[in-house]
Structures are given as structure tokens and as C-alpha cells.
Design a protein around this motif. Sequence first.
Motif, mmCIF file in Angstrom:
data_model
loop_
_atom_site.group_PDB
_atom_site.id
_atom_site.type_symbol
_atom_site.label_atom_id
_atom_site.label_comp_id
_atom_site.label_asym_id
_atom_site.label_seq_id
_atom_site.Cartn_x
_atom_site.Cartn_y
_atom_site.Cartn_z
ATOM 1 N N PHE A 119 -2.994 5.260 6.827
ATOM 2 C CA PHE A 119 -2.709 6.109 7.990
ATOM 3 C C PHE A 119 -1.240 6.511 8.007
ATOM 4 C CE2 PHE A 119 -1.607 6.868 12.434
ATOM 5 C CZ PHE A 119 -2.600 7.756 12.810
ATOM 6 N N LEU A 120 -0.344 5.551 7.779
ATOM 7 C CA LEU A 120 1.086 5.855 7.779
ATOM 8 C C LEU A 120 1.456 6.787 6.637
ATOM 9 C CD1 LEU A 120 2.544 2.341 8.645
ATOM 10 C CD2 LEU A 120 2.358 4.312 10.175
ATOM 11 N N ALA A 121 0.799 6.625 5.496
ATOM 12 C CA ALA A 121 1.042 7.552 4.387
ATOM 13 C C ALA A 121 0.665 8.971 4.804
ATOM 14 C CB ALA A 121 0.245 7.121 3.161
ATOM 15 N N GLY A 122 -0.469 9.103 5.486
ATOM 16 C CA GLY A 122 -0.865 10.425 5.968
ATOM 17 C C GLY A 122 0.166 11.026 6.913
ATOM 18 N N LEU A 123 0.730 10.185 7.797
ATOM 19 C CA LEU A 123 1.784 10.680 8.684
ATOM 20 C C LEU A 123 3.005 11.124 7.880
ATOM 21 C CD1 LEU A 123 1.795 8.078 11.625
ATOM 22 C CD2 LEU A 123 0.563 10.253 11.467
ATOM 23 N N ALA A 124 3.368 10.317 6.874
ATOM 24 C CA ALA A 124 4.535 10.664 6.053
ATOM 25 C C ALA A 124 4.329 11.980 5.320
ATOM 26 C CB ALA A 124 4.820 9.541 5.059
ATOM 27 N N TRP A 125 3.097 12.270 4.977
ATOM 28 C CA TRP A 125 2.772 13.516 4.282
ATOM 29 C C TRP A 125 2.485 14.663 5.243
ATOM 30 C CZ3 TRP A 125 -1.072 10.257 0.983
ATOM 31 C CH2 TRP A 125 -0.352 9.572 -0.013
ATOM 32 N N ARG A 126 2.717 14.435 6.533
ATOM 33 C CA ARG A 126 2.557 15.454 7.582
ATOM 34 C C ARG A 126 1.111 15.867 7.779
ATOM 35 N NH1 ARG A 126 7.452 14.198 9.438
ATOM 36 N NH2 ARG A 126 9.112 14.619 7.952
ATOM 37 N N TRP A 127 0.183 14.978 7.527
ATOM 38 C CA TRP A 127 -1.220 15.276 7.793
ATOM 39 C C TRP A 127 -1.504 15.131 9.291
ATOM 40 C CZ3 TRP A 127 -4.087 11.899 3.588
ATOM 41 C CH2 TRP A 127 -3.850 12.462 2.329
ATOM 42 N N GLY B 294 0.810 -1.210 0.000
ATOM 43 C CA GLY B 294 0.000 0.000 0.000
ATOM 44 C C GLY B 294 0.843 1.259 0.000
ATOM 45 N N LEU B 295 1.875 1.280 0.835
ATOM 46 C CA LEU B 295 2.767 2.445 0.884
ATOM 47 C C LEU B 295 3.508 2.621 -0.433
ATOM 48 C CD1 LEU B 295 4.210 1.931 4.479
ATOM 49 C CD2 LEU B 295 2.746 3.821 3.746
ATOM 50 N N GLY B 296 3.925 1.496 -1.031
ATOM 51 C CA GLY B 296 4.635 1.574 -2.301
ATOM 52 C C GLY B 296 3.759 2.127 -3.405
ATOM 53 N N ARG B 297 2.502 1.696 -3.465
ATOM 54 C CA ARG B 297 1.583 2.197 -4.476
ATOM 55 C C ARG B 297 1.346 3.696 -4.321
ATOM 56 N NH1 ARG B 297 -1.899 -1.201 -7.092
ATOM 57 N NH2 ARG B 297 -2.484 0.751 -8.156
ATOM 58 N N LEU B 298 1.534 4.199 -3.117
ATOM 59 C CA LEU B 298 1.344 5.622 -2.852
ATOM 60 C C LEU B 298 2.642 6.409 -3.023
ATOM 61 C CD1 LEU B 298 -0.979 5.228 0.252
ATOM 62 C CD2 LEU B 298 -1.649 6.161 -1.981
ATOM 63 N N GLN C 273 -6.788 16.262 -1.771
ATOM 64 C CA GLN C 273 -6.748 16.110 -3.235
ATOM 65 C C GLN C 273 -5.384 16.419 -3.837
ATOM 66 O OE1 GLN C 273 -9.964 18.068 -5.222
ATOM 67 N NE2 GLN C 273 -9.441 17.238 -7.239
ATOM 68 N N PRO C 274 -4.711 17.494 -3.463
ATOM 69 C CA PRO C 274 -3.410 17.786 -4.102
ATOM 70 C C PRO C 274 -2.395 16.676 -3.879
ATOM 71 C CG PRO C 274 -4.249 19.732 -2.975
ATOM 72 C CD PRO C 274 -5.129 18.589 -2.558
ATOM 73 N N ARG C 275 -2.339 16.128 -2.700
ATOM 74 C CA ARG C 275 -1.359 15.079 -2.409
ATOM 75 C C ARG C 275 -1.663 13.812 -3.200
ATOM 76 N NH1 ARG C 275 3.659 14.296 -1.246
ATOM 77 N NH2 ARG C 275 3.572 15.812 0.472
ATOM 78 N N LEU C 276 -2.926 13.430 -3.285
ATOM 79 C CA LEU C 276 -3.282 12.217 -4.025
ATOM 80 C C LEU C 276 -3.027 12.397 -5.521
ATOM 81 C CD1 LEU C 276 -6.492 10.763 -2.375
ATOM 82 C CD2 LEU C 276 -4.099 10.298 -1.925
ATOM 83 N N ALA C 277 -3.241 13.594 -6.008
ATOM 84 C CA ALA C 277 -2.970 13.838 -7.425
ATOM 85 C C ALA C 277 -1.504 13.620 -7.752
ATOM 86 C CB ALA C 277 -3.394 15.264 -7.794
ATOM 87 N N ASP C 278 -0.632 13.941 -6.814
ATOM 88 C CA ASP C 278 0.805 13.733 -7.017
ATOM 89 C C ASP C 278 1.203 12.263 -6.831
ATOM 90 O OD1 ASP C 278 1.171 16.422 -7.483
ATOM 91 O OD2 ASP C 278 1.737 16.879 -5.421
ATOM 92 N N ALA C 279 0.533 11.567 -5.872
ATOM 93 C CA ALA C 279 0.938 10.216 -5.508
ATOM 94 C C ALA C 279 0.430 9.150 -6.472
ATOM 95 C CB ALA C 279 0.466 9.895 -4.099
ATOM 96 N N LEU C 280 -0.748 9.381 -7.080
ATOM 97 C CA LEU C 280 -1.373 8.334 -7.901
ATOM 98 C C LEU C 280 -1.547 8.788 -9.351
ATOM 99 C CD1 LEU C 280 -4.128 7.206 -5.373
ATOM 100 C CD2 LEU C 280 -2.024 5.994 -5.938
ATOM 101 N N GLU D 58 -4.427 -6.928 -4.578
ATOM 102 C CA GLU D 58 -4.965 -6.928 -5.930
ATOM 103 C C GLU D 58 -5.861 -5.727 -6.206
ATOM 104 O OE1 GLU D 58 -4.458 -9.770 -4.199
ATOM 105 O OE2 GLU D 58 -2.913 -10.378 -5.605
ATOM 106 N N TYR D 59 -5.977 -4.833 -5.256
ATOM 107 C CA TYR D 59 -6.868 -3.689 -5.422
ATOM 108 C C TYR D 59 -6.239 -2.603 -6.295
ATOM 109 C CZ TYR D 59 -3.893 -2.008 -1.558
ATOM 110 O OH TYR D 59 -2.823 -1.656 -0.762
ATOM 111 N N GLU D 60 -7.093 -1.798 -6.882
ATOM 112 C CA GLU D 60 -6.661 -0.650 -7.675
ATOM 113 C C GLU D 60 -6.821 0.623 -6.848
ATOM 114 O OE1 GLU D 60 -5.328 -0.544 -10.701
ATOM 115 O OE2 GLU D 60 -5.387 -2.727 -10.863
ATOM 116 N N LEU D 61 -5.836 1.504 -6.941
ATOM 117 C CA LEU D 61 -5.915 2.793 -6.265
ATOM 118 C C LEU D 61 -6.042 3.897 -7.306
ATOM 119 C CD1 LEU D 61 -3.304 2.643 -3.351
ATOM 120 C CD2 LEU D 61 -5.780 2.359 -3.244
ATOM 121 N N LEU D 62 -7.158 4.604 -7.257
ATOM 122 C CA LEU D 62 -7.410 5.722 -8.145
ATOM 123 C C LEU D 62 -7.682 6.961 -7.302
ATOM 124 C CD1 LEU D 62 -9.844 4.003 -10.688
ATOM 125 C CD2 LEU D 62 -7.395 4.443 -11.001
#
Length: 327
Positions: free
Chosen positions: A263-271, A56-60, A320-327, A295-299
Motif C-alpha cells: 500500500f505504501l509503495a502505491g502511495l509512493a508511486w502516486r497511485w 517489502g519497500l526495499g525489494r520494490l 504493469q509499467p511500474r512493476l516492470a521498472d521496480a522488479l 523469505e518470499y519472492e517478488l515477481l
Amino acid sequence: MRIAVTGSIATDHLMVFPGRFADQLIREQLERVSLSFLADRLDVRRGGVAANICFGLGRLGLSPLLVGAAGTDFAEYAGWLRDNGVDTSAVRVSERLHTARFVCTTDADQNQIATFYAGAMAEAPLIDLAQIARSTGRPALVLVGADDPAAMLRHTAAAHRLGIPVAADPSQQLARLDREQARRLADKATWLFTNEYEAALLLDRTGWSQDDLLGRIGTWIVTRGAEGVSLLRAGTPGLHIPAVPADRIVDPTGAGDAFRAGFLAGLAWRWPHEPAARFGCALAATVLESVGTQEYELLASDLITRISETYGDEAARAIQPRLADAL
């Protein structure tokens, strides 16, 4: 923010029983259970808590470091993880044992009966987290997930000795721990992850009250399935985050790992804690709607819509801005 995730690496054999386990159990015979369940579906998937969280972290886009022990059959799995952004350089590959196996049957009520074969995980206590930190770079956080108990204790002690914050996530291994081991894993954790049942089991194992435990850690995150997530800290009111509804639950396996990744991704992004937990809930809902744990897709558009529908447009706009950059 570099995150190291320690714990199991496994292959999941996931079966579905179309009936209810409860209908097959006889109260007067529970001391002598001998049952078989005729499953109507089998899926063989990649899994293991550390690998799932890293996926999950890698996909992000966060390049997590996977720390664990795998077997002689790991090459293909390792390639899959690397293709999805996971650093597998710290994985110990056994010369004689197979990668661990998780065999799980789910009934019509989403109850699960599972068996775990450790395999190469038995070599996890040989992994030296301090040496890994020297060779790959010091991580900003170490999550200590379910693994060989000796490895969990060793990694926890090493991280504390190095001054690296620990996210304690003992999950399935709680039942194997004695009082001293449970206390050593939880004590001084910056983050503590459990589900609702494990929360009660942890208090029983440690012999601590909830207040005692909260006085020894930073934040306790308790996942409660469809009821959402609670964040607990000493001296402050608990924070409850409602769950993100799934359109349909296909397979509950791995939803907790996906929450942790989000949750950990949010911490890494300083949320702040609340949006990080909301994002974790959105990832968990995504996994509930697919079979298997990786096997899930992240959009970005899908995650933003889920958060908007559950928590409101302002919550969605904030991420939204962070997800646009990550995915």
C-alpha cells in the motif's frame, strides 16, 4: 518519496502445532491455564514489523529508512536488509542487549499464540527522529509501527512537530496503551492501519466512536483477512477491496506487514487508494504462501497475474509499467 518506518526489529521463532488450540481449552478453567503444545515444525526467521515493512519497500526499489533499536547480534541481519534495499543507518544498536524475539505458535486453524521479548527495543525511546531527519534527509512520510510505547509516542510527536505526515500503525501494542496514549498515537494521523480486531480495540482504548475517530484522521485502513480491506474516510462511503486469494496458506505471519509495504509503495508511486490497496493485497497473498516474513519472492509477472485474476485485466494493466521498472 522517501518513507521512514519506525518500529520493532526482531527475530521470529515460528512453530506449528498440528492440532487446534480450541480443543485444548476448558471453559471452566480459563482462569488457570497451564498448557503446552507439541509443535512439529520450527523456523527461525528475521522479523519485526518495521523491518518487515522496510524489506517489502526495499525489494520494490523504494530505499526505505529503518528506524528502530536492535541488539549486539544485529550485524548479519543489517547486512541482509541492506542487500535488499533498506537504509539501516538510523538503527540504534545496543551495546548490551539482544535484538527482540517474537515466539509464535500457529495451529491448524491458523490461530496464533505469541510472546514478544523486547530486548534492545527498550532503547528505542532514546532515538531522536528529528535528529535523524536532519542527518539523513526529511522523509515524506513516517510510519509509526509497534515499538516501545514511549518511542511510538515520541516519534509521533516529533513527526507532527516537523510537519511530516504520519501513518499510525499501533497493532500489537494497543493492548498496552492507556486512553491518553492511544489518542495521542491516532490523533491527526494521515493514515491509520489496524486489523479488524484492533479496530474495535482502538475504539475501546480511545473512548471515541468511529465517527469521532474518522473526524480526527485522514484514512483508516482496516485489514480483514480473507474478507479483504476496508478504507474509511469521514463523510464518504467506505471502500471495500476484496482479498487476493492465496493458493495455499503456509504461514500467516507477516501478511499484514506485506500489505502495508504494498500500500505504501502505491502511495509512493502516486497511485490512487484503490490500486494501492489492491497491490497490498497481492503482496499479502504472496507472503501467506511462504514461511517467515522476509523469505518470499517478488515477481512482476506473478503479481500482475494475481491482480488480473482478482480485480480484472484493466487493474493489472494499470500497474504493469511500474512493476516492470521496480522488479
